[in-house]
Design an enzyme around this catalytic site. Sequence first.
Site, PDB file in Angstrom:
ATOM      1  N   THR A 185      41.241  45.760  32.658  1.00 48.90           N
ATOM      2  CA  THR A 185      40.352  46.892  32.407  1.00 48.90           C
ATOM      3  C   THR A 185      38.933  46.469  32.062  1.00 48.90           C
ATOM      4  OG1 THR A 185      42.249  48.166  31.624  1.00 48.90           O
ATOM      5  CG2 THR A 185      40.077  48.997  31.037  1.00 48.90           C
TER       6      THR A 185
ATOM      7  N   ASP B  38      40.078  33.095  24.509  1.00 49.06           N
ATOM      8  CA  ASP B  38      40.667  33.023  25.847  1.00 49.06           C
ATOM      9  C   ASP B  38      39.878  33.933  26.782  1.00 49.06           C
ATOM     10  OD1 ASP B  38      42.921  32.525  27.822  1.00 49.06           O
ATOM     11  OD2 ASP B  38      43.015  34.707  27.635  1.00 49.06           O
TER      12      ASP B  38
ATOM     13  N   ASP C 108      39.901  36.008  30.095  1.00 52.60           N
ATOM     14  CA  ASP C 108      40.789  36.633  31.081  1.00 52.60           C
ATOM     15  C   ASP C 108      39.920  37.445  32.043  1.00 52.60           C
ATOM     16  OD1 ASP C 108      42.744  37.895  32.537  1.00 52.60           O
ATOM     17  OD2 ASP C 108      44.015  38.314  30.816  1.00 52.60           O
TER      18      ASP C 108
ATOM     19  N   GLU D  98      39.245  38.848  35.573  1.00 53.71           N
ATOM     20  CA  GLU D  98      39.986  39.224  36.777  1.00 53.71           C
ATOM     21  C   GLU D  98      39.074  40.009  37.740  1.00 53.71           C
ATOM     22  OE1 GLU D  98      43.712  41.096  35.724  1.00 53.71           O
ATOM     23  OE2 GLU D  98      43.796  39.979  33.868  1.00 53.71           O
TER      24      GLU D  98
ATOM     25  N   TYR E  73      52.651  36.030  38.434  1.00 54.21           N
ATOM     26  CA  TYR E  73      53.447  37.254  38.460  1.00 54.21           C
ATOM     27  C   TYR E  73      52.578  38.329  39.090  1.00 54.21           C
ATOM     28  CZ  TYR E  73      51.042  37.088  33.896  1.00 54.21           C
ATOM     29  OH  TYR E  73      50.123  36.903  32.892  1.00 54.21           O
TER      30      TYR E  73
END
Length: 541
Positions: A275, A311, A313, A315, A383
């Site tokens: 998001t 971290d 993340d 995307e 995944y």
Amino acid sequence: MKRSLRRALWAGAVVAMTVAAVPMTSAFGAGSVTATFAKAQDWGTGHEARVTVANGSAASVDTWRIEFDLPAGTTISSSWDADVTSSGNHYVAVKKSWAGPLPAGASFSWGYNGTGAYKAPLNCTVNGAPCGGGTTPTTSAPPPTTTPPTTTPPTTAPPTTPPPTTPPPGGGKKVVGYFAEWGVYGRNYHVKNIHTSGSAAKLTHILYAFGNTTGGRCSIGDSYADYEKAYTAADSVDGVADTWDQPLRGSFNQLRKLKKMYPHLKVIYSVGGWTWSGGFTQAAQNPTAFAESCYNMVEDPRWADVFDGIDVDWEYPNACGLTCDTSGPNAFKNVVSALRTKFGSSALVTAAITADGSTGGKIDATDYAGAAPNLNWLMPMTYDFFGAWAAQGPTAPHSPLTSYAGIPQQGFWSDAAIQKLKSKGIPSDKLLLGIGFYGRGWTGVTQAAPGGTATGAAPGTYEAGIEDYKVLKNTCPATGTVAGTAYAKCGSNWWSYDTPSTIGGKMTYAKNQGLGGAFFWELSGDTTNGELIGAIKGGLG
């Protein structure tokens, strides 16, 4: 694609938490109230034990009190969900006030960490009567005639801190799990559940998801869940309720308490996610300012002791996720470099990255190898390769380890990503293998094997097309395996997900490849006794 739960806000019904079933290894008792001791894990210099108190009578039991001796060389160093005191090798465990009466036919579990190898307790009694019935055993010295106090633990036996010699789980391999901040709402999953499930003892690192990146700056994702929510004694990690005037509440304070109980645990603040990855595009225009904002958020004096690093993340850099980024192949490397400079060499700086191993795909779009020297490790999200966003199918496992005949997309399997990243020069021990604690599914399916057609997404508790492992293991048990993962057809629904068995195979792969360990999304998808994280930890050991 990334697991869509990471795209959504909280929703759905409350998930009821139940007491974990414990395998019995040392049982005492034939009377109406019994106590069963079980070895949860044993690493030689220490161990974890679970104790189950069962009410076999026809009436509710208002309280229970267990007394027992531990053999020489074994002591209790910390406990949870019971008040435990000691005098020498004699221990008394009593019911927590918040636990309430034990109904007829019900059971309650509590646990402890101990020094030395696990040894079965001796001279066990429940409410003053021998647990095993008959006469009290005489295999060790009888308990002292003076009963120690049951309300104030002795100063020589800290009640909440495991032995500092406890090694990291998995023989030095990393076991990293995501905690989703929105899970405290509809999912009713709190930091305490990491403890009561036994997962905290198996984890090496927790990723707290997510911080926001809107506007190219790090900011708090949900202030209420993060540091404002007041916890009752029943929902708190240590059984102590928050007060209205304490400086820090919410999940941050609960994580602080958890780290005190498990000193080996590290917590990393993860920013972005599906998001909130759009903000990285602006962050790449001024990485130094972005790093400064992230440092100020993570190292806020109110919770600086909670977090051990950050971290990323994103995307996806120089590719498309929820939005498309065109910052160029160096953007990710530049952002990571700025974070490392600001946070310093002692902090953890990690990244969750694409697992698209196709030729010219998302891995090829970014210089991940150039960023690797400034990262402690990288987590290819192996995944969500396939799912019901392709509503008509073909059905395919969302987390295949290897390729198989008929796979819908070349390069969309875990080994393809790992081999491509290694070929670009990223060291094997800086790569962790990703595991999903959930399944993806279709409905309108007639074919049991992968490759069938469908009419749409299968119903899910919180979102169509996705369901937790803890639900699927009971509602749609696995009927087959393909490419190192499992699948199941139930009626017209078809699901794919990992089981303890397939995770075992993936951990063997991780060890054979020399990977640094494994990570998973996310903690609330596991069973209340941590089946899947147990399979990860056991498989890496």
